[in-house]
Scaffold this motif. Sequence first.
Motif, mmCIF file in Angstrom:
data_model
loop_
_atom_site.group_PDB
_atom_site.id
_atom_site.type_symbol
_atom_site.label_atom_id
_atom_site.label_comp_id
_atom_site.label_asym_id
_atom_site.label_seq_id
_atom_site.Cartn_x
_atom_site.Cartn_y
_atom_site.Cartn_z
ATOM 1 N N ALA A 92 0.613 -3.375 -5.150
ATOM 2 C CA ALA A 92 0.261 -2.669 -6.381
ATOM 3 C C ALA A 92 -0.875 -1.681 -6.141
ATOM 4 O O ALA A 92 -0.882 -0.569 -6.696
ATOM 5 C CB ALA A 92 -0.133 -3.686 -7.457
ATOM 6 N N GLU A 93 -1.831 -2.058 -5.302
ATOM 7 C CA GLU A 93 -2.950 -1.173 -4.990
ATOM 8 C C GLU A 93 -2.476 0.057 -4.229
ATOM 9 O O GLU A 93 -2.965 1.167 -4.446
ATOM 10 C CB GLU A 93 -3.992 -1.942 -4.169
ATOM 11 C CG GLU A 93 -5.340 -1.272 -4.077
ATOM 12 C CD GLU A 93 -6.134 -1.330 -5.376
ATOM 13 O OE1 GLU A 93 -7.214 -0.729 -5.411
ATOM 14 O OE2 GLU A 93 -5.672 -1.944 -6.351
ATOM 15 N N LEU A 94 -1.527 -0.137 -3.337
ATOM 16 C CA LEU A 94 -0.964 0.991 -2.594
ATOM 17 C C LEU A 94 -0.298 1.978 -3.549
ATOM 18 O O LEU A 94 -0.450 3.201 -3.402
ATOM 19 C CB LEU A 94 0.050 0.484 -1.568
ATOM 20 C CG LEU A 94 0.809 1.556 -0.790
ATOM 21 C CD1 LEU A 94 -0.145 2.370 0.081
ATOM 22 C CD2 LEU A 94 1.883 0.915 0.078
ATOM 23 N N LEU A 95 0.442 1.474 -4.523
ATOM 24 C CA LEU A 95 1.089 2.352 -5.498
ATOM 25 C C LEU A 95 0.058 3.200 -6.229
ATOM 26 O O LEU A 95 0.225 4.411 -6.381
ATOM 27 C CB LEU A 95 1.897 1.522 -6.502
ATOM 28 C CG LEU A 95 2.528 2.308 -7.662
ATOM 29 C CD1 LEU A 95 3.504 3.351 -7.149
ATOM 30 C CD2 LEU A 95 3.207 1.352 -8.641
ATOM 31 N N ARG A 96 -1.048 2.588 -6.670
ATOM 32 C CA ARG A 96 -2.084 3.344 -7.370
ATOM 33 C C ARG A 96 -2.712 4.389 -6.449
ATOM 34 O O ARG A 96 -3.078 5.476 -6.904
ATOM 35 C CB ARG A 96 -3.143 2.393 -7.921
ATOM 36 C CG ARG A 96 -2.658 1.593 -9.140
ATOM 37 C CD ARG A 96 -3.784 0.849 -9.817
ATOM 38 N NE ARG A 96 -4.207 -0.304 -9.038
ATOM 39 C CZ ARG A 96 -3.683 -1.520 -9.151
ATOM 40 N NH1 ARG A 96 -2.692 -1.733 -9.999
ATOM 41 N NH2 ARG A 96 -4.131 -2.527 -8.415
ATOM 42 N N ALA A 97 -2.854 4.048 -5.173
ATOM 43 C CA ALA A 97 -3.425 5.017 -4.229
ATOM 44 C C ALA A 97 -2.500 6.217 -4.042
ATOM 45 O O ALA A 97 -2.958 7.343 -3.860
ATOM 46 C CB ALA A 97 -3.684 4.340 -2.877
ATOM 47 N N VAL A 98 -1.194 5.971 -4.099
ATOM 48 C CA VAL A 98 -0.229 7.046 -3.865
ATOM 49 C C VAL A 98 -0.042 7.917 -5.103
ATOM 50 O O VAL A 98 -0.040 9.153 -5.012
ATOM 51 C CB VAL A 98 1.126 6.457 -3.420
ATOM 52 C CG1 VAL A 98 2.198 7.539 -3.353
ATOM 53 C CG2 VAL A 98 0.996 5.777 -2.062
ATOM 54 N N VAL A 99 0.114 7.310 -6.274
ATOM 55 C CA VAL A 99 0.488 8.083 -7.463
ATOM 56 C C VAL A 99 -0.598 8.118 -8.530
ATOM 57 O O VAL A 99 -0.433 8.787 -9.551
ATOM 58 C CB VAL A 99 1.808 7.551 -8.077
ATOM 59 C CG1 VAL A 99 2.921 7.580 -7.061
ATOM 60 C CG2 VAL A 99 1.630 6.143 -8.628
ATOM 61 N N GLY A 100 -1.709 7.417 -8.327
ATOM 62 C CA GLY A 100 -2.768 7.398 -9.329
ATOM 63 C C GLY A 100 -2.681 6.165 -10.217
ATOM 64 O O GLY A 100 -1.736 5.371 -10.128
#
Length: 217
Positions: A92-100
């Motif tokens: 989930a943290e990776l997703l936020r890093a990629v798309v905000g």
Amino acid sequence: MTVPPEAALSDLERDALTELVNIGVSRAAASLRQMVGGEVLLSVPSVEIIEERIASTLIEEREGSDLVAVRQDFTGAFKGRALLIFPQSSGAELLRAVVGDEIPPEEAAEMEREALAETGNIILNNCLATMANMLRRSFNMSLPQVLRGDGRMLLEGTQEGGEGLVLFLYINFAVRDRSLRGYIAMVMDLPSLGALRRLVADFIERVMDDDAEAAPR
């Protein structure tokens, strides 16, 4: 099953493999910087060959049983399955890093799967491609699959004919100042690990010969 002598790494082989993988993840970091539009730091501090059962236990002791992985099969001079494994929270943290941080809830699951698959594809492909190039061999890789489960489900029983061995790598992984934990596991049978060791020994010999030729006389 203990690691048999023909699969156990010497200190020199371990150092050489660690260097090869670090070159690969450095190249992966450069590709990921373009994807996320920010700084990406990747390193692999150590490489070990251990049993599947021990690898799955290590991950679960550190991260719990709620894991997500990207898996790609590879064939070539040696064969097996490569997995990039994260605790679920890091996915989930990776997703936020990629798309905000502003992610529509109804789209989050699919977007996370796509972000994980692309990240895994970049990291695993760069690792295998670098190893292939430096070892003077080639590999074919399958398309990435995103899996969820515990360490046993992700790692154990993936080789026909019994338990395999794992080339196990811990990753230091930071994206846009977000610290993520991850692991690379390359699950191989004994003949493949023997082939890998022979190729690494040839690589070490070439490097030592080049160093000897470059030394002042």
